[in-house]
Enzyme design. Structure first.
Site, mmCIF file in Angstrom:
data_model
loop_
_atom_site.group_PDB
_atom_site.id
_atom_site.type_symbol
_atom_site.label_atom_id
_atom_site.label_comp_id
_atom_site.label_asym_id
_atom_site.label_seq_id
_atom_site.Cartn_x
_atom_site.Cartn_y
_atom_site.Cartn_z
ATOM 1 N N ARG A 15 3.146 -11.755 -7.618
ATOM 2 C CA ARG A 15 3.136 -11.954 -9.070
ATOM 3 C C ARG A 15 1.738 -11.641 -9.591
ATOM 4 O O ARG A 15 0.760 -11.693 -8.840
ATOM 5 C CB ARG A 15 3.509 -13.402 -9.406
ATOM 6 C CG ARG A 15 4.930 -13.753 -9.010
ATOM 7 C CD ARG A 15 5.286 -15.187 -9.385
ATOM 8 N NE ARG A 15 6.626 -15.504 -8.925
ATOM 9 C CZ ARG A 15 6.935 -16.527 -8.142
ATOM 10 N NH1 ARG A 15 5.995 -17.364 -7.744
ATOM 11 N NH2 ARG A 15 8.177 -16.738 -7.769
ATOM 12 N N ARG A 108 6.416 -20.030 -16.561
ATOM 13 C CA ARG A 108 5.799 -19.066 -15.652
ATOM 14 C C ARG A 108 6.213 -17.623 -15.995
ATOM 15 O O ARG A 108 5.453 -16.690 -15.789
ATOM 16 C CB ARG A 108 6.209 -19.400 -14.226
ATOM 17 C CG ARG A 108 5.399 -18.660 -13.207
ATOM 18 C CD ARG A 108 5.930 -18.805 -11.808
ATOM 19 N NE ARG A 108 5.965 -20.149 -11.303
ATOM 20 C CZ ARG A 108 6.620 -20.500 -10.207
ATOM 21 N NH1 ARG A 108 7.300 -19.611 -9.524
ATOM 22 N NH2 ARG A 108 6.606 -21.741 -9.793
ATOM 23 N N ARG A 119 17.354 -20.175 -8.371
ATOM 24 C CA ARG A 119 16.283 -21.080 -7.943
ATOM 25 C C ARG A 119 16.548 -22.515 -8.393
ATOM 26 O O ARG A 119 16.338 -23.462 -7.645
ATOM 27 C CB ARG A 119 14.936 -20.618 -8.495
ATOM 28 C CG ARG A 119 14.430 -19.384 -7.791
ATOM 29 C CD ARG A 119 12.997 -19.173 -8.024
ATOM 30 N NE ARG A 119 12.225 -20.299 -7.487
ATOM 31 C CZ ARG A 119 10.927 -20.406 -7.589
ATOM 32 N NH1 ARG A 119 10.236 -19.479 -8.191
ATOM 33 N NH2 ARG A 119 10.288 -21.439 -7.095
ATOM 34 N N ASN A 139 5.714 -35.050 -8.590
ATOM 35 C CA ASN A 139 4.604 -34.252 -9.085
ATOM 36 C C ASN A 139 4.740 -34.129 -10.610
ATOM 37 O O ASN A 139 5.397 -33.228 -11.111
ATOM 38 C CB ASN A 139 4.616 -32.881 -8.399
ATOM 39 C CG ASN A 139 3.414 -32.046 -8.722
ATOM 40 O OD1 ASN A 139 2.407 -32.545 -9.208
ATOM 41 N ND2 ASN A 139 3.520 -30.753 -8.467
#
Length: 169
Positions: A15, A108, A119, A139
Protein backbone atom coordinates in the site's frame (compact mmCIF):
# COMPACT_ATOMS: atom_id res chain seq x y z
CA UNK A 1 16.24 -4.23 22.98
CA UNK A 2 13.99 -6.75 24.78
CA UNK A 3 11.49 -7.13 21.90
CA UNK A 4 11.87 -8.29 18.34
CA UNK A 5 9.00 -7.28 16.07
CA UNK A 6 8.87 -9.98 13.43
CA UNK A 7 8.28 -8.65 9.93
CA UNK A 8 6.02 -10.97 7.93
CA UNK A 9 6.69 -11.90 4.31
CA UNK A 10 3.74 -11.38 1.96
CA UNK A 11 2.86 -11.54 -1.70
CA UNK A 12 0.24 -8.80 -1.18
CA UNK A 13 0.90 -5.58 -3.07
CA UNK A 14 2.39 -2.79 -0.99
CA UNK A 15 0.00 0.00 0.00
CA UNK A 16 1.11 3.59 -0.56
CA UNK A 17 1.88 4.27 3.11
CA UNK A 18 3.72 0.99 3.75
CA UNK A 19 7.49 0.59 3.87
CA UNK A 20 9.14 -2.57 2.55
CA UNK A 21 11.04 -4.52 5.23
CA UNK A 22 9.35 -2.43 7.95
CA UNK A 23 5.63 -3.15 7.57
CA UNK A 24 6.14 -6.37 5.58
CA UNK A 25 8.74 -8.06 3.41
CA UNK A 26 6.96 -7.68 0.07
CA UNK A 27 8.02 -10.58 -2.13
CA UNK A 28 6.86 -12.31 -5.31
CA UNK A 29 4.90 -15.57 -5.38
CA UNK A 30 8.01 -17.21 -6.82
CA UNK A 31 10.18 -15.98 -3.93
CA UNK A 32 7.55 -17.15 -1.46
CA UNK A 33 7.38 -20.60 -3.08
CA UNK A 34 11.18 -20.93 -2.95
CA UNK A 35 11.27 -19.91 0.73
CA UNK A 36 8.51 -22.39 1.48
CA UNK A 37 10.35 -25.16 -0.41
CA UNK A 38 13.45 -24.51 1.74
CA UNK A 39 11.37 -24.70 4.95
CA UNK A 40 12.07 -21.07 5.85
CA UNK A 41 8.64 -20.41 7.32
CA UNK A 42 7.68 -21.12 10.91
CA UNK A 43 4.10 -20.71 9.76
CA UNK A 44 2.45 -19.69 6.54
CA UNK A 45 -1.07 -18.98 5.42
CA UNK A 46 -3.14 -17.81 2.51
CA UNK A 47 -5.26 -14.83 3.52
CA UNK A 48 -7.64 -13.16 1.06
CA UNK A 49 -5.75 -14.79 -1.80
CA UNK A 50 -2.29 -13.58 -0.74
CA UNK A 51 0.48 -15.59 0.88
CA UNK A 52 1.90 -14.68 4.29
CA UNK A 53 4.76 -16.35 6.13
CA UNK A 54 6.97 -15.79 9.17
CA UNK A 55 10.66 -16.63 9.23
CA UNK A 56 11.70 -19.56 11.39
CA UNK A 57 15.38 -18.44 11.50
CA UNK A 58 14.46 -14.88 12.49
CA UNK A 59 12.41 -16.16 15.45
CA UNK A 60 15.19 -18.55 16.52
CA UNK A 61 17.83 -15.80 16.32
CA UNK A 62 15.74 -13.36 18.39
CA UNK A 63 15.00 -15.97 21.06
CA UNK A 64 18.71 -16.90 21.17
CA UNK A 65 19.49 -13.21 21.86
CA UNK A 66 17.03 -13.34 24.78
CA UNK A 67 14.44 -11.19 23.01
CA UNK A 68 10.70 -11.68 23.19
CA UNK A 69 9.26 -12.05 19.68
CA UNK A 70 6.11 -10.15 18.80
CA UNK A 71 4.25 -11.44 15.76
CA UNK A 72 1.25 -9.88 14.03
CA UNK A 73 -0.74 -12.89 12.86
CA UNK A 74 -4.35 -13.77 12.33
CA UNK A 75 -6.28 -16.52 14.10
CA UNK A 76 -5.20 -19.08 11.50
CA UNK A 77 -1.52 -18.18 12.06
CA UNK A 78 -1.94 -18.23 15.84
CA UNK A 79 -3.36 -21.77 15.64
CA UNK A 80 -0.34 -22.89 13.59
CA UNK A 81 2.12 -21.29 16.02
CA UNK A 82 0.28 -22.82 18.99
CA UNK A 83 0.77 -26.30 17.50
CA UNK A 84 4.50 -25.65 17.02
CA UNK A 85 5.15 -23.62 20.18
CA UNK A 86 2.38 -24.31 22.71
CA UNK A 87 4.21 -22.37 25.45
CA UNK A 88 4.08 -19.10 23.51
CA UNK A 89 1.83 -16.33 24.86
CA UNK A 90 -1.13 -15.46 22.66
CA UNK A 91 -2.78 -12.04 22.85
CA UNK A 92 -5.80 -11.23 20.71
CA UNK A 93 -6.32 -7.59 19.79
CA UNK A 94 -9.95 -6.71 19.14
CA UNK A 95 -11.56 -3.55 17.87
CA UNK A 96 -14.12 -1.93 20.19
CA UNK A 97 -16.86 -3.20 17.85
CA UNK A 98 -17.50 -4.48 14.34
CA UNK A 99 -18.66 -0.99 13.44
CA UNK A 100 -15.40 0.54 14.67
CA UNK A 101 -13.42 -1.95 12.60
CA UNK A 102 -15.44 -1.14 9.51
CA UNK A 103 -14.88 2.58 10.08
CA UNK A 104 -11.12 2.03 10.44
CA UNK A 105 -10.91 0.01 7.25
CA UNK A 106 -13.04 2.48 5.29
CA UNK A 107 -10.90 5.39 6.52
CA UNK A 108 -7.80 3.58 5.22
CA UNK A 109 -9.32 3.44 1.68
CA UNK A 110 -6.88 0.75 0.65
CA UNK A 111 -9.15 -1.90 -0.85
CA UNK A 112 -12.23 -2.22 -3.06
CA UNK A 113 -15.65 -2.69 -1.46
CA UNK A 114 -15.83 -6.41 -2.31
CA UNK A 115 -12.49 -7.08 -0.60
CA UNK A 116 -13.51 -4.92 2.37
CA UNK A 117 -16.69 -6.98 2.86
CA UNK A 118 -14.67 -10.22 2.78
CA UNK A 119 -12.27 -8.80 5.40
CA UNK A 120 -15.14 -7.68 7.65
CA UNK A 121 -16.83 -11.07 7.44
CA UNK A 122 -13.56 -12.85 8.27
CA UNK A 123 -12.90 -10.47 11.19
CA UNK A 124 -16.33 -11.18 12.67
CA UNK A 125 -15.61 -14.91 12.49
CA UNK A 126 -12.18 -14.43 14.07
CA UNK A 127 -13.66 -12.49 16.98
CA UNK A 128 -15.45 -15.72 17.95
CA UNK A 129 -12.08 -17.45 18.42
CA UNK A 130 -11.07 -15.41 21.48
CA UNK A 131 -11.17 -18.42 23.82
CA UNK A 132 -8.15 -19.87 21.99
CA UNK A 133 -5.97 -17.00 23.25
CA UNK A 134 -4.39 -16.36 26.65
CA UNK A 135 -5.27 -12.67 26.78
CA UNK A 136 -7.55 -10.24 24.98
CA UNK A 137 -7.06 -6.51 24.58
CA UNK A 138 -9.63 -4.16 23.11
CA UNK A 139 -7.66 -1.78 20.92
CA UNK A 140 -9.67 1.40 21.35
CA UNK A 141 -9.64 4.15 18.75
CA UNK A 142 -6.80 6.64 19.30
CA UNK A 143 -5.39 4.56 22.19
CA UNK A 144 -2.37 2.90 20.59
CA UNK A 145 -0.09 3.85 23.48
CA UNK A 146 -2.45 2.25 26.00
CA UNK A 147 -2.66 -0.92 23.90
CA UNK A 148 1.15 -1.09 23.72
CA UNK A 149 1.37 -0.59 27.50
CA UNK A 150 -1.07 -3.45 28.08
CA UNK A 151 0.93 -5.77 25.83
CA UNK A 152 4.10 -4.78 27.69
CA UNK A 153 2.36 -5.43 31.03
CA UNK A 154 1.32 -8.93 29.91
CA UNK A 155 4.90 -9.71 28.91
CA UNK A 156 6.21 -8.44 32.26
CA UNK A 157 3.64 -10.47 34.20
CA UNK A 158 4.47 -13.61 32.21
CA UNK A 159 8.12 -13.23 33.26
CA UNK A 160 7.00 -13.24 36.93
CA UNK A 161 5.38 -16.67 36.70
CA UNK A 162 6.51 -19.19 39.30
CA UNK A 163 6.78 -21.76 36.48
CA UNK A 164 7.89 -19.71 33.46
CA UNK A 165 6.91 -20.75 29.97
CA UNK A 166 9.77 -22.08 27.91
CA UNK A 167 9.31 -21.34 24.23
CA UNK A 168 11.31 -23.54 21.86
CA UNK A 169 11.33 -23.30 18.05
Amino acid sequence: YPFHFLVTCTTRPKRAEEIDDVDYHFISKEQFAEMERRGDFLERAVVYGYYYGNSRSEVRAALARGQDVIMRIDVQGAASIKRIMPEAVFIMLLPPSSEALEARLRKRRSEPEEYLQIRLHAARLEMNEVEKFDYVIVNEDDALDETAQLIHAIIKVEKLRVKPRRVVV
